[in-house]
Design a protein around this motif. Structure first.
Motif, PDB file in Angstrom:
ATOM      1  N   UNK A 102       0.863  -1.185   0.000  1.00 28.33           N
ATOM      2  CA  UNK A 102       0.000   0.000   0.000  1.00 28.33           C
ATOM      3  C   UNK A 102       0.897   1.233   0.000  1.00 28.33           C
ATOM      4  N   UNK A 103       0.715   2.097  -1.003  1.00 25.79           N
ATOM      5  CA  UNK A 103       1.510   3.315  -1.121  1.00 25.79           C
ATOM      6  C   UNK A 103       0.581   4.500  -0.912  1.00 25.79           C
ATOM      7  N   UNK A 104       0.921   5.351   0.064  1.00 29.03           N
ATOM      8  CA  UNK A 104       0.102   6.532   0.354  1.00 29.03           C
ATOM      9  C   UNK A 104       0.707   7.720  -0.367  1.00 29.03           C
ATOM     10  N   UNK A 105      -0.152   8.470  -1.066  1.00 29.78           N
ATOM     11  CA  UNK A 105       0.329   9.690  -1.721  1.00 29.78           C
ATOM     12  C   UNK A 105      -0.615  10.834  -1.403  1.00 29.78           C
ATOM     13  N   UNK A 106      -0.088  12.024  -1.340  1.00 24.87           N
ATOM     14  CA  UNK A 106      -0.850  13.240  -1.007  1.00 24.87           C
ATOM     15  C   UNK A 106      -1.575  13.124   0.323  1.00 24.87           C
ATOM     16  N   UNK A 107      -1.059  12.361   1.244  1.00 23.28           N
ATOM     17  CA  UNK A 107      -1.546  12.198   2.618  1.00 23.28           C
ATOM     18  C   UNK A 107      -2.927  11.555   2.729  1.00 23.28           C
ATOM     19  N   UNK A 108      -3.691  11.467   1.627  1.00 22.98           N
ATOM     20  CA  UNK A 108      -5.031  10.878   1.721  1.00 22.98           C
ATOM     21  C   UNK A 108      -5.250   9.737   0.740  1.00 22.98           C
ATOM     22  N   UNK A 109      -4.683   9.862  -0.413  1.00 23.35           N
ATOM     23  CA  UNK A 109      -4.966   8.868  -1.462  1.00 23.35           C
ATOM     24  C   UNK A 109      -4.011   7.685  -1.355  1.00 23.35           C
ATOM     25  N   UNK A 110      -4.534   6.501  -1.614  1.00 27.54           N
ATOM     26  CA  UNK A 110      -3.734   5.273  -1.541  1.00 27.54           C
ATOM     27  C   UNK A 110      -3.744   4.552  -2.883  1.00 27.54           C
TER      28      UNK A 110
END
Length: 198
Positions: A111-119
């Motif tokens: 699981x990679x989290x980007x922009x603090x909200x989107x996964x």
């Protein structure tokens, strides 16, 4: 009138595709040796001597280790005729003589989290079990009602990127959909460590 010079005839190796004189600088000279001994013995005369010496050593070793019995004679006949039952495992070599490791048959889910909200959930290794990645991405997209696509990862291997955090249900879905994938071969990446999904 002077004769036109004729073009040089170049003998190319049937294994690596290089001219026979340059095989020793190629990716795997060991695989080229039998072809060179058979087709271009004048290019590497030392190979012919080395091969004859090795064959003589092999035969003498086999004779010393084989006892004289019916089984030993059958083994000797088999060896002389050139048919052997055991085949050595082929090892892929990379340039520089490095041995290429076979990929372990395992599915890695991260699981990679980007922009603090989107996964984004990435699934790697399904192709090692004979699963076609384009079909798998369609099935994952339909099941979880989200976008899924096949992309090249950082190691130039294809992987499936699925939008959203679907790691909670994906193991069960993979094992139900593709029966060739055992649950013990599925791993999660958590905090940089590989953790079994079971």
């Amino acid at each position: 009138m002077a004769e036109k010079p004729q073009p040089a005839q170049v003998l190319y190796c049937g294994v690596c595709g290089l001219p026979a004189e340059y095989c020793e600088f190629g990716p795997d000279f060991e695989k080229c040796k039998p072809w060179l001994i058979h087709n271009a013995p004048d290019a590497y005369p030392d190979l012919l001597k080395e091969a004859n010496a090795k064959d003589a050593d092999k035969v003498s070793d086999q004779l010393q280790s084989t006892s004289i019995s019916a089984g030993g004679i059958a083994f000797l006949d088999c060896y002389i005729s050139g048919s052997s039952t055991s085949k050595p495992e082929e090892v892929k070599r990379l340039p520089g003589g490095k041995i290429k490791k076979k990929d372990k048959q395992e599915v890695i889910i991260e699981k990679v989290v980007r922009n603090k909200r989107k996964c984004i959930t990435t699934v790697k290794g399904l192709e090692l079990f004979g699963v076609k990645l384009s079909d798998a991405s369609k099935k994952l997209g339909k099941k979880f009602a989200t976008g899924a696509s096949v992309v090249k990862g950082p190691t130039e291997k294809e992987q499936i990127d699925v939008q959203g955090d679907i790691s909670y249900d994906i193991v069960e879905f993979i094992t139900d959909t593709w029966s060739d994938v055992p649950e013990a071969a599925i791993f999660f990446i958590e905090d940089g460590k590989k953790v079994p999904a079971v």
